[in-house]
Design a protein around this motif. Structure first.
Motif, PDB file in Angstrom:
ATOM      1  N   UNK A  25     -23.266  -3.700  65.362  1.00  0.00           N
ATOM      2  CA  UNK A  25     -22.883  -4.215  64.047  1.00  0.00           C
ATOM      3  C   UNK A  25     -21.387  -4.214  63.785  1.00  0.00           C
ATOM      4  N   UNK A  26     -20.665  -3.225  64.288  1.00  0.00           N
ATOM      5  CA  UNK A  26     -19.218  -3.234  64.048  1.00  0.00           C
ATOM      6  C   UNK A  26     -18.552  -4.371  64.821  1.00  0.00           C
ATOM      7  N   UNK A  27     -19.063  -4.677  66.009  1.00  0.00           N
ATOM      8  CA  UNK A  27     -18.523  -5.803  66.773  1.00  0.00           C
ATOM      9  C   UNK A  27     -18.732  -7.108  66.021  1.00  0.00           C
ATOM     10  N   UNK A  28     -19.922  -7.331  65.493  1.00  0.00           N
ATOM     11  CA  UNK A  28     -20.170  -8.588  64.805  1.00  0.00           C
ATOM     12  C   UNK A  28     -19.451  -8.644  63.457  1.00  0.00           C
ATOM     13  N   UNK A  29     -19.191  -7.482  62.841  1.00  0.00           N
ATOM     14  CA  UNK A  29     -18.362  -7.445  61.626  1.00  0.00           C
ATOM     15  C   UNK A  29     -16.969  -8.001  61.919  1.00  0.00           C
ATOM     16  N   UNK A  30     -16.369  -7.556  63.029  1.00  0.00           N
ATOM     17  CA  UNK A  30     -15.031  -8.043  63.387  1.00  0.00           C
ATOM     18  C   UNK A  30     -15.051  -9.553  63.570  1.00  0.00           C
ATOM     19  N   UNK A  31     -16.067 -10.065  64.232  1.00  0.00           N
ATOM     20  CA  UNK A  31     -16.166 -11.509  64.452  1.00  0.00           C
ATOM     21  C   UNK A  31     -16.375 -12.253  63.139  1.00  0.00           C
ATOM     22  N   UNK A  32     -17.144 -11.653  62.222  1.00  0.00           N
ATOM     23  CA  UNK A  32     -17.334 -12.275  60.904  1.00  0.00           C
ATOM     24  C   UNK A  32     -16.026 -12.317  60.127  1.00  0.00           C
ATOM     25  N   UNK A  33     -15.220 -11.259  60.210  1.00  0.00           N
ATOM     26  CA  UNK A  33     -13.920 -11.258  59.532  1.00  0.00           C
ATOM     27  C   UNK A  33     -13.059 -12.438  59.975  1.00  0.00           C
ATOM     28  N   UNK A  34     -13.245 -12.868  61.219  1.00  0.00           N
ATOM     29  CA  UNK A  34     -12.446 -13.965  61.761  1.00  0.00           C
ATOM     30  C   UNK A  34     -13.182 -15.306  61.681  1.00  0.00           C
ATOM     31  N   UNK A  35     -14.212 -15.377  60.833  1.00  0.00           N
ATOM     32  CA  UNK A  35     -14.801 -16.669  60.500  1.00  0.00           C
ATOM     33  C   UNK A  35     -16.163 -16.976  61.070  1.00  0.00           C
ATOM     34  N   UNK A  65     -22.946  -0.203  54.622  1.00  0.00           N
ATOM     35  CA  UNK A  65     -21.949  -1.021  53.923  1.00  0.00           C
ATOM     36  C   UNK A  65     -20.664  -1.142  54.720  1.00  0.00           C
ATOM     37  N   UNK A  66     -20.336  -0.130  55.507  1.00  0.00           N
ATOM     38  CA  UNK A  66     -19.102  -0.159  56.293  1.00  0.00           C
ATOM     39  C   UNK A  66     -19.241  -0.953  57.580  1.00  0.00           C
ATOM     40  N   UNK A  67     -20.463  -1.192  58.028  1.00  0.00           N
ATOM     41  CA  UNK A  67     -20.658  -1.849  59.328  1.00  0.00           C
ATOM     42  C   UNK A  67     -21.163  -3.290  59.219  1.00  0.00           C
ATOM     43  N   UNK A  68     -21.427  -3.782  58.013  1.00  0.00           N
ATOM     44  CA  UNK A  68     -22.182  -5.040  57.951  1.00  0.00           C
ATOM     45  C   UNK A  68     -21.673  -6.073  56.962  1.00  0.00           C
ATOM     46  N   UNK A  69     -20.429  -5.961  56.526  1.00  0.00           N
ATOM     47  CA  UNK A  69     -19.923  -7.005  55.636  1.00  0.00           C
ATOM     48  C   UNK A  69     -19.822  -8.331  56.400  1.00  0.00           C
ATOM     49  N   UNK A  70     -19.753  -9.414  55.640  1.00  0.00           N
ATOM     50  CA  UNK A  70     -19.493 -10.718  56.233  1.00  0.00           C
ATOM     51  C   UNK A  70     -20.682 -11.387  56.882  1.00  0.00           C
ATOM     52  N   UNK A 348     -18.608  -2.118  43.014  1.00  0.00           N
ATOM     53  CA  UNK A 348     -17.385  -2.224  43.803  1.00  0.00           C
ATOM     54  C   UNK A 348     -17.445  -1.233  44.966  1.00  0.00           C
ATOM     55  N   UNK A 349     -17.315  -1.746  46.184  1.00  0.00           N
ATOM     56  CA  UNK A 349     -17.376  -0.882  47.370  1.00  0.00           C
ATOM     57  C   UNK A 349     -16.082  -1.031  48.162  1.00  0.00           C
ATOM     58  N   UNK A 350     -15.511   0.097  48.636  1.00  0.00           N
ATOM     59  CA  UNK A 350     -14.283   0.022  49.429  1.00  0.00           C
ATOM     60  C   UNK A 350     -14.575  -0.368  50.870  1.00  0.00           C
ATOM     61  N   UNK A 351     -13.607  -1.017  51.482  1.00  0.00           N
ATOM     62  CA  UNK A 351     -13.701  -1.409  52.885  1.00  0.00           C
ATOM     63  C   UNK A 351     -12.331  -1.260  53.527  1.00  0.00           C
ATOM     64  N   UNK A 352     -12.322  -0.915  54.818  1.00  0.00           N
ATOM     65  CA  UNK A 352     -11.091  -1.005  55.596  1.00  0.00           C
ATOM     66  C   UNK A 352     -10.973  -2.442  56.071  1.00  0.00           C
ATOM     67  N   UNK A 353      -9.902  -3.106  55.680  1.00  0.00           N
ATOM     68  CA  UNK A 353      -9.739  -4.506  56.011  1.00  0.00           C
ATOM     69  C   UNK A 353      -9.453  -4.741  57.474  1.00  0.00           C
ATOM     70  N   UNK A 354      -9.416  -5.997  57.894  1.00  0.00           N
ATOM     71  CA  UNK A 354      -9.128  -6.326  59.285  1.00  0.00           C
ATOM     72  C   UNK A 354      -7.774  -5.751  59.715  1.00  0.00           C
ATOM     73  N   UNK A 368     -20.106  -9.797  50.946  1.00  0.00           N
ATOM     74  CA  UNK A 368     -20.532  -8.395  50.871  1.00  0.00           C
ATOM     75  C   UNK A 368     -21.591  -8.107  51.937  1.00  0.00           C
ATOM     76  N   UNK A 369     -21.753  -6.834  52.312  1.00  0.00           N
ATOM     77  CA  UNK A 369     -22.854  -6.479  53.213  1.00  0.00           C
ATOM     78  C   UNK A 369     -24.175  -6.929  52.586  1.00  0.00           C
TER      79      UNK A 369
END
Length: 400
Positions: A25-35, A65-70, A348-354, A368-369
């Motif tokens: 899930x963290x890998x696909x989160x990174x890919x989602x951040x990039x579109x 919530x931290x692993x699945x946004x986007x 409102x949930x905090x996230x570490x951005x890209x 949101x996740x």
């Protein structure tokens, strides 16, 4: 469309995501951040991390919530013929499939690489696992602590004379995630040249091993397992975490003029004349004697006092910060790294951005996740199902 701030580098790439827990899930989160359009395929019960962990933000698992946004969530029962057929329709049109089952499980449930490559020859198929497909540990269950233990990193972490300990962050999971991102992007680039997809394997064990270069150098040079040195550096001496009058600080040397700068910063230039400490090799040999001199000195001043003295010498130094301190640090605040998303039930949930900045195609957090099955209807409509069909599937318990 020209490249620009309105576009992200993976716009138009669709990923069918079968991963659960953390590394996938963290890998696909990174890919989602990039579109990338990431469709998270979940059972009717959902990813177990939705209910795992001890901490919640609102009514949601903080970890989920931290692993699945986007991502978009499709909740579907693949044990039914209709459910499986719908998922195969998604895969037929996808660019990437990511799974982190144990080796062989994807084949047993009908989405293994050989079958999916026949269904979609352009598919990039990424398998993230604890140990990889090799026979010795192929079927062994593995989580981050188990992989850390197996990789040797636990044996290298901790104080001398005491048992090894886990690294304080889930380094095996996140190393696996980062290598999965690299593997997928490399395979997409290869597809641009060949027109064909491929299977990429990402064993978390091998990812951690690849990080151990400094300790591998010691082992291959000496033939002996490296020691644990706690917060001290294995090679450069002095270099470690020292207790100050009001906290803890990291300070040290790394070759060149760093040793004279360190000695002057702590007010002991006479150490430069001590033959025991004349070279890096001699300082390693006499690390305990040098520590016995240095440690009491650090305890005499506050961390801020030491920061100023080391800054005046241009010497290596940093306070040991807590999470609350680094999250409120100007370096982090000015970068806007901590961001906030609105979640439909958690608020409102905090996230570490890209962490990556790109001048022409910047990443963004814009979804949101997902709630479990939040996008089921949306994804099914895109797959050609009409409202009557979706209602029938829901009534039959095929989708949620």
């Amino acid at each position: 469309m020209p490249w620009g701030s309105e576009m992200r580098v993976l716009d138009g790439i669709r990923i069918v995501d079968f991963t659960r827990h953390m590394a996938g899930p963290f890998a696909t989160l990174v890919l989602a951040d990039h579109g990338a359009d990431v469709i998270k395929v979940e059972s009717l019960e959902g990813d177990s991390s939705r209910t795992g962990g001890a901490d919640k933000l609102g009514d949601q698992s903080a970890l989920f919530l931290l692993w699945n946004r986007g991502k978009r969530s499709l909740s579907i029962d693949m044990r039914t013929a209709e459910g499986k057929a719908l998922v195969l329709d998604l895969i037929r049109e996808a660019d990437v499939l990511v799974e982190n089952y144990r080796p062989g499980v994807a084949d047993r449930i009908g989405i293994g690489y050989a079958a999916m490559a026949e269904l979609n020859p352009r598919l990039v198929y990424c398998s993230v696992s604890a140990f990889g497909p090799q026979a010795a540990l192929r079927d062994a269950p593995g989580t981050d602590p188990v992989v850390q233990a197996t990789s040797g990193i636990v044996s290298l972490t901790g104080e001398r004379g005491r048992d090894g300990v886990l690294v304080g962050a889930p380094i095996a999971d996140f190393t696996g995630a980062m290598y999965a991102v690299q593997a997928i992007l490399l395979a997409l680039l290869a597809r641009e040249r060949t027109g064909r997809g491929q299977h990429v394997e990402v064993p978390m064990l091998f990812g951690v091993l690849s990080m151990l270069t400094t300790r591998l150098g010691t082992y291959w040079a000496s033939g002996e397992d490296p020691e644990r040195f706690g917060s001290a550096h294995a090679v450069h001496v002095p270099y470690g975490a020292y207790r100050t009058a009001d906290g803890q600080a990291m300070a040290g040397t790394y070759g060149g003029e760093s040793w004279p700068k360190f000695a002057r910063a702590i007010g002991l230039p006479e150490l430069l004349e001590d033959p025991r400490f004349a070279t890096g090799a001699l300082r390693r040999e006499h690390r305990d004697a040098l520590a016995a001199i240095i440690e009491p000195v650090f305890a005499q001043r506050t961390t801020e006092d030491w920061r100023a003295r080391f800054a005046a010498e241009g010497a290596l130094f940093a306070p040991v910060l807590t999470l609350s301190e680094i999250l409120s640090h100007p370096q982090v605040e000015e970068a806007g790294l901590v961001q906030t998303l609105q979640h439909p039930t958690a608020g409102a949930i905090p996230q570490i951005g890209p962490p990556i900045s790109m001048s022409e195609t910047p990443p963004a957090i814009d979804r949101h996740p997902p709630l479990l099955g939040e996008h089921t209807d949306e994804v099914l409509r895109e797959a050609g199902c009409d409202d009557a069909t979706i209602a029938r599937l829901r009534a039959a318990g095929v989708v949620r």
